[in-house]
Enzyme design. Sequence first.
Site, PDB file in Angstrom:
ATOM      1  N   LYS A 230     -12.734   7.611   7.225  1.00 19.35           N
ATOM      2  CA  LYS A 230     -12.577   7.602   5.805  1.00 19.35           C
ATOM      3  C   LYS A 230     -11.642   6.348   5.332  1.00 19.35           C
ATOM      4  O   LYS A 230     -10.566   6.432   5.739  1.00 19.35           O
ATOM      5  CB  LYS A 230     -11.520   8.974   5.402  1.00 19.35           C
ATOM      6  CG  LYS A 230     -11.672   9.091   3.784  1.00 19.35           C
ATOM      7  CD  LYS A 230     -10.375   9.571   3.052  1.00 19.35           C
ATOM      8  CE  LYS A 230      -9.488   8.395   2.931  1.00 19.35           C
ATOM      9  NZ  LYS A 230      -9.919   7.286   1.731  1.00 19.35           N
TER      10      LYS A 230
ATOM     11  N   GLU B  44       0.517   4.245  11.410  1.00 22.78           N
ATOM     12  CA  GLU B  44       1.142   3.030  11.324  1.00 22.78           C
ATOM     13  C   GLU B  44       1.405   2.598   9.950  1.00 22.78           C
ATOM     14  O   GLU B  44       0.415   2.894   9.107  1.00 22.78           O
ATOM     15  CB  GLU B  44      -0.105   1.762  12.109  1.00 22.78           C
ATOM     16  CG  GLU B  44      -0.396   1.933  13.512  1.00 22.78           C
ATOM     17  CD  GLU B  44       0.491   1.574  14.154  1.00 22.78           C
ATOM     18  OE1 GLU B  44       1.480   0.954  13.743  1.00 22.78           O
ATOM     19  OE2 GLU B  44       0.626   1.785  15.321  1.00 22.78           O
TER      20      GLU B  44
ATOM     21  N   CYS C 215       0.949  -5.812   6.447  1.00 20.05           N
ATOM     22  CA  CYS C 215       2.040  -4.999   7.024  1.00 20.05           C
ATOM     23  C   CYS C 215       3.082  -5.962   7.556  1.00 20.05           C
ATOM     24  O   CYS C 215       4.008  -5.370   7.758  1.00 20.05           O
ATOM     25  CB  CYS C 215       1.561  -3.916   7.746  1.00 20.05           C
ATOM     26  SG  CYS C 215       0.378  -4.741   9.116  1.00 20.05           S
TER      27      CYS C 215
ATOM     28  N   GLU D 109       9.065  -2.231   0.521  1.00 23.14           N
ATOM     29  CA  GLU D 109       8.118  -3.214   0.704  1.00 23.14           C
ATOM     30  C   GLU D 109       7.271  -3.279  -0.619  1.00 23.14           C
ATOM     31  O   GLU D 109       7.176  -2.314  -1.123  1.00 23.14           O
ATOM     32  CB  GLU D 109       7.055  -2.217   1.793  1.00 23.14           C
ATOM     33  CG  GLU D 109       5.857  -3.122   1.879  1.00 23.14           C
ATOM     34  CD  GLU D 109       4.985  -2.289   2.766  1.00 23.14           C
ATOM     35  OE1 GLU D 109       4.557  -1.079   2.481  1.00 23.14           O
ATOM     36  OE2 GLU D 109       4.410  -2.655   3.909  1.00 23.14           O
TER      37      GLU D 109
HETATM   38  P1  NAD Z   1      -2.214   3.941   1.154  1.00 23.21           P
HETATM   39  O1  NAD Z   1      -0.998   4.689   2.100  1.00 23.21           O
HETATM   40  O2  NAD Z   1      -2.206   4.251  -0.029  1.00 23.21           O
HETATM   41  O3  NAD Z   1      -3.480   4.466   1.771  1.00 23.21           O
HETATM   42  C1  NAD Z   1      -4.054   4.260   3.229  1.00 23.21           C
HETATM   43  C2  NAD Z   1      -5.118   5.264   3.276  1.00 23.21           C
HETATM   44  O4  NAD Z   1      -4.762   6.848   3.348  1.00 23.21           O
HETATM   45  C3  NAD Z   1      -6.280   5.396   2.437  1.00 23.21           C
HETATM   46  O5  NAD Z   1      -7.472   5.341   2.952  1.00 23.21           O
HETATM   47  C4  NAD Z   1      -5.939   6.366   1.380  1.00 23.21           C
HETATM   48  O6  NAD Z   1      -7.055   6.748   0.514  1.00 23.21           O
HETATM   49  C5  NAD Z   1      -5.574   7.616   2.175  1.00 23.21           C
HETATM   50  N1  NAD Z   1      -4.620   8.610   1.600  1.00 23.21           N
HETATM   51  C6  NAD Z   1      -3.977   8.315   0.414  1.00 23.21           C
HETATM   52  N2  NAD Z   1      -3.493   9.606   0.213  1.00 23.21           N
HETATM   53  C7  NAD Z   1      -3.768  10.345   1.239  1.00 23.21           C
HETATM   54  C8  NAD Z   1      -3.382  11.909   1.447  1.00 23.21           C
HETATM   55  N3  NAD Z   1      -2.793  12.488   0.942  1.00 23.21           N
HETATM   56  N4  NAD Z   1      -3.985  12.378   2.509  1.00 23.21           N
HETATM   57  C9  NAD Z   1      -4.783  11.731   3.482  1.00 23.21           C
HETATM   58  N5  NAD Z   1      -5.156  10.393   3.262  1.00 23.21           N
HETATM   59  C10 NAD Z   1      -4.771   9.707   2.215  1.00 23.21           C
HETATM   60  O7  NAD Z   1      -2.125   2.423   2.003  1.00 23.21           O
HETATM   61  P2  NAD Z   1      -2.779   1.418   1.264  1.00 23.21           P
HETATM   62  O8  NAD Z   1      -2.401   0.967  -0.088  1.00 23.21           O
HETATM   63  O9  NAD Z   1      -4.010   1.522   1.535  1.00 23.21           O
HETATM   64  O10 NAD Z   1      -2.375   0.229   2.479  1.00 23.21           O
HETATM   65  C11 NAD Z   1      -1.058  -0.437   2.336  1.00 23.21           C
HETATM   66  C12 NAD Z   1      -0.087   0.098   3.421  1.00 23.21           C
HETATM   67  O11 NAD Z   1      -0.464   0.152   4.413  1.00 23.21           O
HETATM   68  C13 NAD Z   1       1.174  -0.697   3.277  1.00 23.21           C
HETATM   69  O12 NAD Z   1       2.299   0.059   3.155  1.00 23.21           O
HETATM   70  C14 NAD Z   1       1.343  -1.490   4.523  1.00 23.21           C
HETATM   71  O13 NAD Z   1       2.275  -1.796   5.312  1.00 23.21           O
HETATM   72  C15 NAD Z   1       0.590  -0.227   5.447  1.00 23.21           C
HETATM   73  N6  NAD Z   1      -0.294  -1.173   6.506  1.00 23.21           N
HETATM   74  C16 NAD Z   1       0.733  -0.872   7.625  1.00 23.21           C
HETATM   75  C17 NAD Z   1      -0.196  -1.449   8.813  1.00 23.21           C
HETATM   76  C18 NAD Z   1       0.528  -1.293  10.343  1.00 23.21           C
HETATM   77  O14 NAD Z   1      -0.251  -1.403  11.185  1.00 23.21           O
HETATM   78  N7  NAD Z   1       1.743  -0.948  10.274  1.00 23.21           N
HETATM   79  C19 NAD Z   1      -1.438  -2.336   8.716  1.00 23.21           C
HETATM   80  C20 NAD Z   1      -1.827  -2.542   7.488  1.00 23.21           C
HETATM   81  C21 NAD Z   1      -1.434  -1.974   6.357  1.00 23.21           C
END
Ligand code: NAD
Length: 499
Positions: free
Chosen positions: A179, A254, A288, A389
């Site tokens: 997803k 992550e 990230c 962040e």
């Molecule tokens: P997000 O948490 O909003 O979404 C991530 C994913 O989770 C998306 O596919 C989203 O649709 C899904 N999601 C949202 N709500 C959900 C729920 N209730 N249940 C299951 N899935 C759900 O993050 P984003 O805005 O897509 O990405 C940015 C974030 O990702 C930043 O905080 C960044 O630091 C982090 N990030 C971390 C790493 C790492 O390796 N540590 C790498 C890249 C990005």
Amino acid sequence: MNELGVPTCQNLIGGEWVPAASGEVFENRNPADTGDLIGYFAKSSRTDAERAVDAAARAFEPWRLVPAPKRAEILFRAAQLLVERKERLARDMTREMGKVLEEARGDVQEAIDMAFFMAGEGRRQHGQTAPSELRDKFAMSIRQPIGVCGIITPWNFPMAIPSWKILPALVCGDTVVLKPATLTPLSAWNFVKVLEDAGLPPGVLNLVTGGGGDVGNALLESPVVSVVSFTGSTEVGRTVSTKAAPTFKKVHLEMGGKNIIVVMDDADLALAVDGCVWGGFGTTGQRCTAASRVAVHRKVYEAFVDQYVRQVRTLKVGDGLDPSVQMGPSVSRGQVETVMHYVGVGRAEGATLACGGHALDTGAYAKGFFHEPTVFTDVHPQMRIAQEEIFGPVVSVMPFESFEEAVAIANGVEYGLSASIYTRDINLAFRAMRDLHTGLFYVNAPTIGAEIHLPFGGTKNTGNGHREAGEAALDVFSEWKSIYVDFSGRLQRAQIDTE
Ligand code: NAD
């Protein structure tokens, strides 16, 4: 394709490309120009997710019995296809999420590197053999596939991150439901298509596009899904962890970061400035691992700030497909509003706005989500702009007086993903390597730039103890089985029969 040439992209379930059960779709638009409609994607629901999980469960038994080197040959072919399609996939990525083309090529390259690396794991996945404490007995451990993996990914590395999770899962013998983020379904679709074209059997990899609340929750709650691998924000990660807990599945998280570059007084300042510009504003600060904090020794603080701000001011902002552009848009209206909100927070907290601070919304910028690269100086480590962040082009610069103070500042946040030090003092470099509590560390390089064959992940609220990439990824997607073979022909009791 409709009459305007806009494609409709479907889910992949059990080897069939199918629309969402509801027939609904959502739009994917270019954040540099929202008039550019890229495609329609299946707006899936729990029903679609459950169908995909069923397909993955059916495919698991035959797939786990395919010898790992044969599974790996499909990954190898996928790597070759990614090489052939790299330019088109990178352009699609820039168009759907805004990062400059050079960086989008790097994102696809990470998937290529990971595909070649994990193809190699088809002939490794080493276990252990150990001497037995008893005579005529053999002891070993092997990796076993776990089952169906639910993979939930963010938009900022829309091909690299799915590849970090899907490829080790496949080579271990697991099946997958992906997803992707709703902002970047095309790159996920392109990646899944490559794996289909490489010869993956039906049902082994399934794609379901749609919202986290619908599709994501179905994966988290399913008793059939054995592993959830999630990359995203810490806030959503907490929900993922909670929702997955009742079914005792393995949960790999992550999450966010508030990464720091420490510049010592003996640093090569020009090198440090280059690193801080790239670390802070690469991918529009939406990594990230972005260097959103910079701590500078008081003795070189003024000189550093002067050079840094001067260089940040020269960054050319615009559409990432233009080769002269150095920083693209934020990914969405919501993201640029978050940036604007935090600029207000920084001003209210009393930090000095050294450059930037405004959204760009006129002329060529009018139809996109652009913001100036922004630097706050004289930031106190406890200010919100130095703690939270932001995930945008905003960097907080802080002075410090001693190495010990720099370590305290570096470690004084809830996250622990990446950190770096610029120094020519080898002793300080080693002390920093030891004392900064992060999963990634760099010396004389910025906080970004991880390579795919070493473990990747963070401490504290960035992760929950797992690592992806490298051999460490196999630990997420396989389970250890310890096997004892007694060839003595008699009953031998461990810990009891000592002779
Ligand atoms: P997000 O948490 O909003 O979404 C991530 C994913 O989770 C998306 O596919 C989203 O649709 C899904 N999601 C949202 N709500 C959900 C729920 N209730 N249940 C299951 N899935 C759900 O993050 P984003 O805005 O897509 O990405 C940015 C974030 O990702 C930043 O905080 C960044 O630091 C982090 N990030 C971390 C790493 C790492 O390796 N540590 C790498 C890249 C990005």
